[in-house]
Write a protein that holds these residues in place. Structure first.
Motif, short mmCIF file in Angstrom:
data_model
loop_
_atom_site.label_atom_id
_atom_site.label_comp_id
_atom_site.label_asym_id
_atom_site.label_seq_id
_atom_site.Cartn_x
_atom_site.Cartn_y
_atom_site.Cartn_z
N THR A 130 39.59 46.85 44.64
CA THR A 130 39.29 45.45 44.36
C THR A 130 38.07 45.02 45.15
O THR A 130 37.78 45.57 46.22
N GLU A 133 35.96 39.13 46.28
CA GLU A 133 36.23 37.90 45.53
C GLU A 133 37.59 37.96 44.86
O GLU A 133 38.33 36.97 44.82
N GLU A 134 37.94 39.12 44.34
CA GLU A 134 39.26 39.25 43.69
C GLU A 134 40.37 39.16 44.73
O GLU A 134 41.40 38.54 44.48
N ARG A 135 40.18 39.76 45.89
CA ARG A 135 41.19 39.68 46.93
C ARG A 135 41.40 38.24 47.38
O ARG A 135 42.52 37.82 47.68
N ARG A 137 41.02 35.61 45.43
CA ARG A 137 41.79 34.96 44.36
C ARG A 137 43.26 35.36 44.43
O ARG A 137 44.15 34.54 44.17
N ILE A 138 43.50 36.61 44.77
CA ILE A 138 44.88 37.11 44.87
C ILE A 138 45.62 36.39 46.00
O ILE A 138 46.76 35.93 45.83
N TYR A 141 46.35 32.76 45.09
CA TYR A 141 47.51 32.66 44.20
C TYR A 141 48.80 32.85 45.00
O TYR A 141 49.78 32.11 44.83
N THR A 152 52.84 37.88 42.57
CA THR A 152 51.39 38.02 42.70
C THR A 152 50.94 39.42 42.30
O THR A 152 49.93 39.59 41.61
N PHE A 156 48.34 40.16 39.08
CA PHE A 156 47.01 40.76 39.23
C PHE A 156 47.02 42.29 39.07
O PHE A 156 46.00 42.94 39.29
N CYS A 158 48.27 44.73 40.84
CA CYS A 158 47.97 45.52 42.03
C CYS A 158 49.29 45.78 42.74
O CYS A 158 50.33 45.26 42.34
N SER A 188 29.79 44.34 47.28
CA SER A 188 30.82 43.50 46.69
C SER A 188 31.69 42.83 47.73
O SER A 188 32.46 41.92 47.43
#
Length: 227
Positions: A130, A133-135, A137-138, A141, A152, A156, A158, A188
């Motif tokens: 990941t 940015e995705e982490r 968002r995770i 949430y 969660t 996602f 994961c 990233s």
């Protein structure tokens, strides 16, 4: 700190000590047991017998939506405290009752627990790569859903372990805790100061929403308890 597990034999032993005159407090102090635990064991034993003293992994328990609704309705109608309601219905953690009441008072639907083995499915989802940015968002949430790691992970796609790890790293080190610390940071995993501030603001808002929901719920519960 992980939660201690006690065998049925040990629970019967300490309950016998209580029956012979030892107080709940003295037993808990003697064996370094969390306060209130032996009293709960005693209530469960009297209501349901030795089976209630078996170790149960609450994450694997399954309850129907109808059962949850009955439990919540009983509590809200003054049927007892979280502890007594849990004992009455054979629920092994009073926090489970609290969670259902919180959901109900937040106007969220009470659904069947893990209709297709949700907890096990979340445990079986493999870890994956990941970006930062995705982490973020995770974790956002997860925080806004009262740290429901299983939900969660499924949302996602994961692993449960990844969600748990990221949530804890964020709690300890903020946004920086979510960076990939293996070797050199990748592009990233780099944020500008503005992006970092925006991400921190999102996570703070998620935490405030959760806190506000819990405060409002506690106020409602206090009103109900006073009736």
């Amino acid at each position: 700190m992980s939660k201690k597990k006690y065998s049925k034999e040990f629970k019967l032993k300490v309950l016998k000590e209580h029956e012979d005159g030892a107080s709940f407090y003295s037993i808990e102090k003697k064996y370094d047991i969390v306060l209130g635990t032996v009293k709960r064991w005693n209530a469960a034993f009297k209501a349901h017998g030795e089976e209630a003293l078996e170790y149960h992994n609450s994450n694997l328990c399954r309850y129907s939506a109808e059962f949850k609704q009955s439990v919540v309705s009983d509590y809200l109608s003054g049927g007892g405290s979280f502890e007594t309601i849990a004992v009455k219905y054979g629920i092994h953690a009073e926090s489970t009752v609290l969670k259902w009441v919180k959901l109900y008072n937040s106007h969220e639907e009470l659904t069947d627990s893990r209709k297709i083995g949700g907890y096990l499915m979340a445990k079986d989802i493999k870890s994956r790569k990941t970006a930062l940015e995705e982490r973020i968002r995770i974790v956002e949430y997860c925080v806004s859903h009262s740290n429901d790691y299983s939900a969660t992970a499924k949302e996602f796609n994961c692993s449960y372990g990844q969600v748990y790890s990221w949530a804890n790293k964020y709690n300890q080190n903020g946004i920086d805790g979510l960076k990939d610390g293996r070797g050199r940071n990748k592009t990233s995993d780099e944020l500008s100061e503005l992006e970092k501030l925006r991400a921190e603001n999102r996570l703070l808002k998620a935490e405030k929403r959760r806190q506000k929901m819990e405060i409002e719920l506690l106020k409602k519960l206090e009103e109900i308890e006073r009736r």
